[in-house]
Design an enzyme around this catalytic site. Structure first.
Site, PDB file in Angstrom:
ATOM      1  CB  SER A  93      -0.932   0.002   1.207  1.00  0.00           C
ATOM      2  OG  SER A  93      -0.187  -0.089   2.409  1.00  0.00           O
ATOM      3  CG  ASP A 101      -2.553   4.811   8.614  1.00  0.00           C
ATOM      4  OD1 ASP A 101      -1.478   5.447   8.536  1.00  0.00           O
ATOM      5  OD2 ASP A 101      -2.996   4.121   7.680  1.00  0.00           O
ATOM      6  CG  HIS A 103      -0.828   4.146   4.653  1.00  0.00           C
ATOM      7  ND1 HIS A 103      -1.653   3.416   5.491  1.00  0.00           N
ATOM      8  CD2 HIS A 103      -0.445   3.302   3.669  1.00  0.00           C
ATOM      9  CE1 HIS A 103      -1.778   2.180   5.029  1.00  0.00           C
ATOM     10  NE2 HIS A 103      -1.047   2.088   3.921  1.00  0.00           N
TER      11      HIS A 103
END
Length: 816
Positions: free
Chosen positions: A153, A323, A326
């Site tokens: 991600s 978070d 990221h």
């Protein structure tokens, strides 16, 4: 010896010894001191104060001050400063050359591996400049390429930041844990979901290496956090990660033979914000995985490139993560922009993107310049005769004082001009090394209010501290105009190096300063032609040579068009316009118009005609572009293939020059009518008129307001800043030299001579820059004496030779 000097100084300080002071200045001038006038002014001022003192202690204090200042000036003068600057240039050149040769890294390594934030969202790689790519530039660079982002991600975030540079409207709405394509008619950018370094990733890489699927031109990959998360951060997962990296390392090396391969080092996390399912992803774990990747992939071939700059940027901003895992969008944009610079700089070669660019090859014009310089050096070496060359005092290129050669041009010592050219060769070599060769570092500008206003306050304090009595008290006398040009030039220099054009109020005020320069151009040249009536070719060539010599040489050496140094074409154009206005029939001079209302009206009609000419050009852009697009005129005024820049610059301050001419006419008329009181200490007008004009000046921001405030009070007109005036004498050289040896990348960045210490770097580079500008001013003055003879025959021959050379240069420039 000291007693004798003290006794001599006491005698010089007494009333009866006043005439000896000019003799000191004259002796120092003969000895070649560049500061003789300043010393003379200083000693004269001290002597005047001393004569007014009655107390013996005060006399001794002033005497000690004068002696101390003279002793300091004896050792710390411009000659010694230039010597020190030369030594500094040699040492720094050797240091940077050795660092590049033996350091084992280049600007691509600096771009990918290190940097710092200059401010919010402004990333500065170590020692090179990061170009901010726009959508159209990115599309040109990536044409017909396939690019693959491979990973988890975090790599997906990098992918989105990358494609948003191409299309800002892209939305991050792709399905998680799946591939995401970005396809255009010219190229493709794909994100491939491979969250771990495992067999699946190995098979994909093998398919590219073996040709079973089309190989991307650029591959960006990285993964680690999923391995930590799925195996709860145990040591076995790290061992397996190393083993898997080892199995794909040979495949990656094979891919690098035809593709660019980047390994994205893992960014840190903000552990306090990690969810419970990610608590095992610690910065200690990430560091271990990064060390494993570097040790395995950074083999002897070193073909895989490591993207570490994004990690460094994340270390400063990860606390802004939502978070904890990221990155904020501004930080991941750094990684995307670094990638784009790494891929595209060597293709598009942006002037403000010095990272990953090699020195450009020499053009035909640059080779021609090198040959000319070489011929002059050989001529100097084989010359075994001639008298000792004496340096001449500098004169301002727009000075009303005409410097005449001491001897006829035909009897000049040839060693002098050749020595001046030899010095110019060395200086141009320094210019080339600073802004064309891949030796010195360059960094981008970043504006802050403190970076502009603190140096501004500092130089104005210095300017006020170094003040002297004016030799004359007329309005806009020579010392005052030098002072005016000096402080304006220093403001413009600070404006450029601080990047203050990003702050609109500062930009608008600096525009006024440029207009003030043109105002002075109109005032000075009109006054000269009006009072002296010298329209001879010699005077015109002298001015044109002094205005254009440095720029013409830089056009050859730095391979830049004439219009690139926009201010010189601007003042050259307006000088020619002023000359034509005054020289064309009927020639109206001050002597002819003296006491005649008719001729005074006639000169006003001439100025009105010039105003109508300017307005006609300003409101007829098509005609303007048609005139200046004709060859060979277009070669002087084009930039990037069109004359739009010239039109923009010309139109901005089109009325400044005629305002200066009109002001000069009105001032000289008032002076002739004895309306002005220009005695020492006297107000320029009567008290009521002076107070009224001062009030109007204070509440306005016009150039005329400054002139009135500076000249109406008698005490203000009787003083000037020798600090600002010194810089004013070399203002043109300072303005042009800054392009390449103080700033960098054609003014887009800042030259870095002292890495890692911005303050010390500015001090050292400024010192060298000012010394070089002063030396070029002297060289220009020396060569003007030889290049522009007063005799018509030799002058016409040299003009013909210069014309042939110019046509040759224009012809060769078209061939490239």
């Amino acid at each position: 010896m000291q007693k004798a000097e003290a006794a001599e100084a006491l005698g010089a300080a007494s009333d009866s010894a006043q005439p000896a002071v000019p003799a000191i200045a004259a002796a120092e001038a003969d000895a070649g001191s560049g500061d003789a006038l300043l010393r003379y002014a200083s000693v004269s001022s001290a002597a005047a104060r001393l004569s007014a003192c009655c107390h013996g202690g005060a006399k001794m204090a002033v005497l000690a001050y004068s002696l101390g200042k003279r002793e300091i000036n004896h050792y710390f003068n411009i000659k010694n400063a230039k010597l020190l600057a030369s030594v500094a240039v040699i040492i720094l050149t050797v240091f940077h050359t050795a660092s590049r040769h033996y350091g084992g890294s280049d600007t691509c390594d600096w771009l990918l591996s290190s940097g710092r934030f200059l401010g919010d969202n402004v990333w500065q790689p170590n020692g090179c400049m990061l170009h901010k790519y726009k959508s159209n530039e990115a599309k040109v660079c990536l044409g017909e390429k396939r690019i693959a982002f491979v990973g988890d991600s975090r790599v997906r975030q990098l992918f989105y930041s990358f494609v948003k540079m191409i299309n800002p409207d892209v939305k991050e709405d792709g399905i998680k844990h799946e591939n995401i394509p970005f396809v255009t008619d010219e190229f493709t950018v794909d994100f491939l979901w491979y969250a771990e370094v495992n067999n699946s990733l190995k098979e994909k890489l093998m398919s590219w290496a073996e040709g079973s699927t089309p190989m991307p031109h650029v591959i960006i990959l990285g993964a680690a956090t999923w391995s930590i998360k799925l195996h709860n951060g145990n040591i076995e997962a790290l061992v397996q990660y190393k083993a898997n990296l080892t199995t794909i390392s040979d495949t990656l090396d094979k891919l690098t033979e035809h593709s660019e391969v980047y390994w994205v080092l893992q960014d840190p996390v903000y552990e306090q914000r990690l969810s419970d399912s990610r608590k095992m992803i610690t910065n200690e774990q990430i560091n271990q995985y990064n060390e494993a990747a570097v040790s395995i992939l950074n083999n002897s071939k070193k073909k895989v490139k490591f993207l570490e700059a994004a990690r460094q940027a994340a270390m400063e901003t990860i606390s802004q993560s939502v978070d904890g895992l990221h990155l904020p969008e501004s930080t991941r944009d750094v990684g995307a922009m670094v990638l784009m610079n790494s891929m595209c700089n060597k293709i598009l070669k942006p002037i403000d993107g010095s990272c990953c660019q090699n020195a450009p090859p020499l053009s035909i014009i640059q080779k021609l310049a090198a040959v000319l310089f070489l011929v002059s050096i050989i001529g100097l070496l084989i010359l075994s005769y001639s008298r000792q060359h004496k340096s001449k005092p500098i004169t301002d290129v727009e000075s009303l004082e005409e410097k005449k050669p001491a001897i006829a041009a035909g009897h000049l010592n040839p060693k002098g001009p050749l020595l001046a050219i030899f010095k110019m060769c060395l200086i141009m070599l320094y210019f080339y090394l600073c802004d064309r060769a891949d030796i010195f570092m360059k960094e981008q500008k970043f504006y802050t209010h403190s970076s502009f206003f603190i140096p501004l306050i500092y130089i104005f304090v210095l300017g006020i501290f170094y003040n002297e009595n004016s030799r004359e008290t007329k309005l806009l006398n020579r010392e005052q105009t030098d002072e005016w040009k000096g402080w304006m030039q220093l403001v413009i220099l600070i404006y450029h190096i601080s990047g203050a054009s990003a702050f609109i109020p500062v930009y608008m005020h600096v525009r006024v300063l440029v207009a003030a320069y043109l105002f002075q151009t109109g005032y000075g040249h009109f006054s000269f032609f009006w009072l002296k009536g010298d329209f001879g070719l010699y005077r015109v060539c002298q001015v044109l040579f002094r205005l254009n010599f440095l720029v013409v040489v830089l056009c050859l050496v730095m391979d830049r068009p004439y219009q690139f140094y926009y201010f010189v074409p601007l003042v050259t154009y307006w000088f020619v316009v002023i000359y034509a206005t005054m020289a064309l029939w009927p020639q109206i001079l001050h002597k002819k118009a003296n006491g005649s209302a008719f001729w005074n009206l006639a000169i006003l009609l001439k100025l009105l005609g010039l105003l109508l000419f300017i307005c006609f050009f300003a409101f007829s852009q098509e005609l303007f572009e048609g005139v200046f697009s004709l060859w060979p005129i277009s070669k002087f005024f084009e930039l990037h293939g069109n004359i739009h820049e010239w039109w923009f610059r010309w139109k901005l301050d089109r009325f400044a020059v005629i305002n200066g001419m009109l002001f000069a006419f009105i001032y000289l008329l008032l002076q002739k009518c004895q309306v002005l009181f220009e005695g020492k200490g006297e107000p320029l007008f009567s008290t009521k008129v002076s107070n009224c004009l001062l009030f109007v000046s204070v509440v306005s921001f016009m150039i005329l307001a400054f002139i009135l405030i500076r000249n109406i009070p008698g005490y203000a007109r009787s003083m000037y800043s020798s600090f600002f005036a010194w810089f004013g004498k070399i203002s043109l050289e300072l303005f042009i030299c800054q392009y390449h040896i103080w700033l960098a990348a054609d003014t887009k960045g800042i030259l870095v001579l002292i890495p890692g210490n911005p303050t010390l770097n500015i001090i050292v580079s400024t010192f060298i820059f000012v010394c070089v500008a002063h030396e070029i001013s002297q060289i220009t003055n020396d060569l003007a004496m030889v290049a522009i003879p007063k005799e018509s025959g030799p002058l016409l021959k040299r003009l013909l030779g210069a014309g042939v050379f110019l046509v040759l240069v224009l012809f060769l420039s078209q061939k490239e």
